[in-house]
Design an enzyme around this catalytic site. Structure first.
Site, mmCIF file in Angstrom:
data_model
loop_
_atom_site.group_PDB
_atom_site.id
_atom_site.type_symbol
_atom_site.label_atom_id
_atom_site.label_comp_id
_atom_site.label_asym_id
_atom_site.label_seq_id
_atom_site.Cartn_x
_atom_site.Cartn_y
_atom_site.Cartn_z
ATOM 1 N N GLY A 1 0.663 -1.136 -0.334
ATOM 2 C CA GLY A 1 0.070 -0.010 0.194
ATOM 3 C C GLY A 1 0.843 1.280 0.412
ATOM 4 C CB THR A 2 3.854 2.219 1.947
ATOM 5 O OG1 THR A 2 3.263 1.617 3.718
ATOM 6 C CG2 THR A 2 4.572 3.183 2.046
ATOM 7 C CG ASN B 1 -5.319 3.718 8.690
ATOM 8 O OD1 ASN B 1 -6.113 4.830 8.185
ATOM 9 N ND2 ASN B 1 -4.970 3.515 9.779
ATOM 10 C CD GLN C 1 -7.574 -0.871 7.069
ATOM 11 O OE1 GLN C 1 -8.369 -1.469 7.146
ATOM 12 N NE2 GLN C 1 -6.401 -0.762 7.543
ATOM 13 C CB SER D 1 -2.146 -3.218 1.258
ATOM 14 O OG SER D 1 -1.158 -4.305 1.496
ATOM 15 C CB ALA D 2 -1.597 -9.241 -0.576
ATOM 16 C CG HIS D 3 -0.101 -6.710 4.742
ATOM 17 N ND1 HIS D 3 -0.726 -6.686 6.689
ATOM 18 C CD2 HIS D 3 0.094 -5.662 4.256
ATOM 19 C CE1 HIS D 3 -0.527 -5.039 6.369
ATOM 20 N NE2 HIS D 3 0.913 -4.713 5.459
ATOM 21 C CB CYS E 1 4.943 4.612 20.445
ATOM 22 S SG CYS E 1 6.005 4.624 21.507
HETATM 23 N N1 PLP Z 1 -3.533 2.562 3.366
HETATM 24 C C1 PLP Z 1 -3.844 2.458 4.997
HETATM 25 C C2 PLP Z 1 -5.355 3.390 4.571
HETATM 26 C C3 PLP Z 1 -3.614 1.584 5.524
HETATM 27 O O1 PLP Z 1 -3.808 0.524 6.498
HETATM 28 C C4 PLP Z 1 -2.066 0.279 5.764
HETATM 29 C C5 PLP Z 1 -1.474 -0.015 6.446
HETATM 30 O O2 PLP Z 1 -1.911 -0.226 7.996
HETATM 31 C C6 PLP Z 1 -1.605 1.697 4.449
HETATM 32 C C7 PLP Z 1 -2.122 2.108 3.482
HETATM 33 C C8 PLP Z 1 0.395 1.696 3.884
HETATM 34 O O3 PLP Z 1 -0.090 0.030 3.647
HETATM 35 P P1 PLP Z 1 1.113 -0.965 3.491
HETATM 36 O O4 PLP Z 1 1.679 -2.118 4.975
HETATM 37 O O5 PLP Z 1 1.300 -2.714 3.025
HETATM 38 O O6 PLP Z 1 2.367 -0.627 3.338
#
Ligand code: PLP
Length: 392
Positions: free
Chosen positions: A80-81, A158, A186, A206-208, A332
């Site tokens: 996702g990032t 999220n 999400q 994002s797959a995870h 944190c």
């Molecule tokens: N965008 C949202 C809304 C997320 O919840 C997350 C992960 O928590 C990400 C992006 C980032 O995804 P990744 O962990 O696959 O880089």
């Protein structure tokens, strides 16, 4: 799905599916050959490479079907990032200068990209949200400038799970001829998506987050959307993302998408019913508890609460002692607890935001898990409140 085990082998009640999900055993099974005998490089022209290429392209077709897209519009990334970076930075850098519209409640994968662009000559507007955590499309319209190069608003948040009116925002973007990106990390695999029908030009997933492996994701970019690649390198992904493909990850992502297409509707209803029982039970047993986010327009599995006069982190540690994994709204950062920017954006004062907990439910959860939380959390709260230094 079967029981989830903690690192010490103990059964864990896992209520943090917005952070990550366990890999579905069917996904792990599908990936296995690509971690062992089918190790060829999909760019190699001999059979061992071409067999792997076929697996990659099959996964691409499945993801395209999940999104209502064309396979050529699917670009595999590391998650996702990277997808968010590529969409926003990639498009902005292609234009060279201009203004970006996003919301105040985006994930750091969007917010920090926009902040970086601001440091590098771009301007930005962070559209506020109401106390229900929903972006007002009218505010997006008001934020537009003649030089706006992209609008990026997440599909579901999220932390509080609120689902944003992205069709309305997309139609504002279309009218203004500005590309529209949504971070659907999400929602992909949880809610139906149709990029054409919803007016989405770019989408991250994002797959995870839906029972696939970590380190693999997708950027959907509609035909005609031009952007600068974030990862320059070889010709992979039509030159839009260099680097040898993460084949086991891609195959796992494809399998997770295939499973999601068949099961997401039933899963969503089931977790929603459990979440509603959890919230009702907490409201009955704990005083001074607030429920955050729009009551209806939110993901079925997410419950975000503030339990006043108690630190979220303190509750989390005690829940962990009882084998329950959840999360809190405070992150944190460099040793200090920062209240969640999302909770602050919806107007929750910092001292109350510190008392937040997020439970995010998924496939493996059962009524027994909810009963356990309802048994364990109220005495934890009572105990912590009796020791609390929080002003009341
Ligand atoms: N965008 C949202 C809304 C997320 O919840 C997350 C992960 O928590 C990400 C992006 C980032 O995804 P990744 O962990 O696959 O880089």
């Amino acid at each position: 799905m079967s029981a989830i085990f903690g690192t010490a082998g103990e059964v864990m009640i896992y209520l943090d599916h917005s952070a990550t999900t366990p890999v579905d055993p069917r996904v792990a099974e599908a990936m296995k050959p690509y971690l062992t005998e089918s190790f060829g490089n999909p760019s190699s022209i001999y059979r061992a490479g071409q067999d792997v290429r076929m697996a990659v392209e099959q996964a691409r077709e499945t993801i395209a079907a999940l999104l209502g897209a064309r396979p050529k519009e699917i670009i595999f990334t590391s998650g996702g990032t990277e997808s968010d970076n590529t969409a926003i930075k990639g498009l902005a850098l292609k234009r060279g200068s201009g203004h970006i519209v996003t919301s105040a409640i985006e994930h750091p994968a969007v917010l920090n990209v926009v902040k970086w662009l601001e440091k590098n000559g771009f301007t930005a507007t962070y559209v506020p949200v109401g106390s229900d955590g929903v972006v007002d499309p009218g505010e997006v319209r008001k934020a537009l400038k003649p030089d706006t190069v992209i609008i990026s608003v997440m599909h579901a948040n999220n932390e509080v799970g609120t689902i944003q009116p992205i069709e309305e925002i997309a139609s504002i973007a279309k009218e203004a001829r500005i590309p529209f990106h949504t971070d659907a990390v999400q929602t992909a695999g949880k809610l139906p998506l149709d990029v054409g029908g919803m007016g989405i030009d770019l989408l991250s997933l994002s797959a995870h987050k839906f029972y696939g492996p970590k380190g693999i994701g997708v950027l959907y970019a509609g035909q005609g959307i031009r952007f600068e690649p974030c990862v320059h390198g070889g010709h992979q992904e039509w030159g839009k993302r260099g680097g040898t493909e993460n084949v086991p990850g891609i195959v796992g992502l494809g399998k997770a998408a295939e499973i999601a297409m068949g099961e997401m509707q039933a899963d969503e209803l089931r977790v929603r019913a459990l979440r509603d029982k959890l919230e009702a039970g907490l409201a009955d047993r704990i005083s001074d508890i607030d429920f955050n986010g729009h009551r209806e327009k939110r993901l079925g599995g997410v419950a975000n609460v503030c339990i006043r006069y108690v630190e979220g982190e303190a509750m989390l540690l005690r829940l962990d002692y009882h084998g329950i994994a959840a999360s809190s709204g405070s992150a944190c950062t460099s040793g200090s607890l920062e209240p969640s920017h999302v909770l602050l954006a919806i107007g929750i004062p910092a001292e109350i935001a510190h008392s937040s907990l997020r439970f995010s439910l998924g496939k493996g959860n059962s009524q027994e898990d909810i009963d356990k939380v309802l048994e364990v959390l109220p005495p934890i709260v009572e105990k912590l409140r009796s020791m609390s230094a929080f002003p009341r």
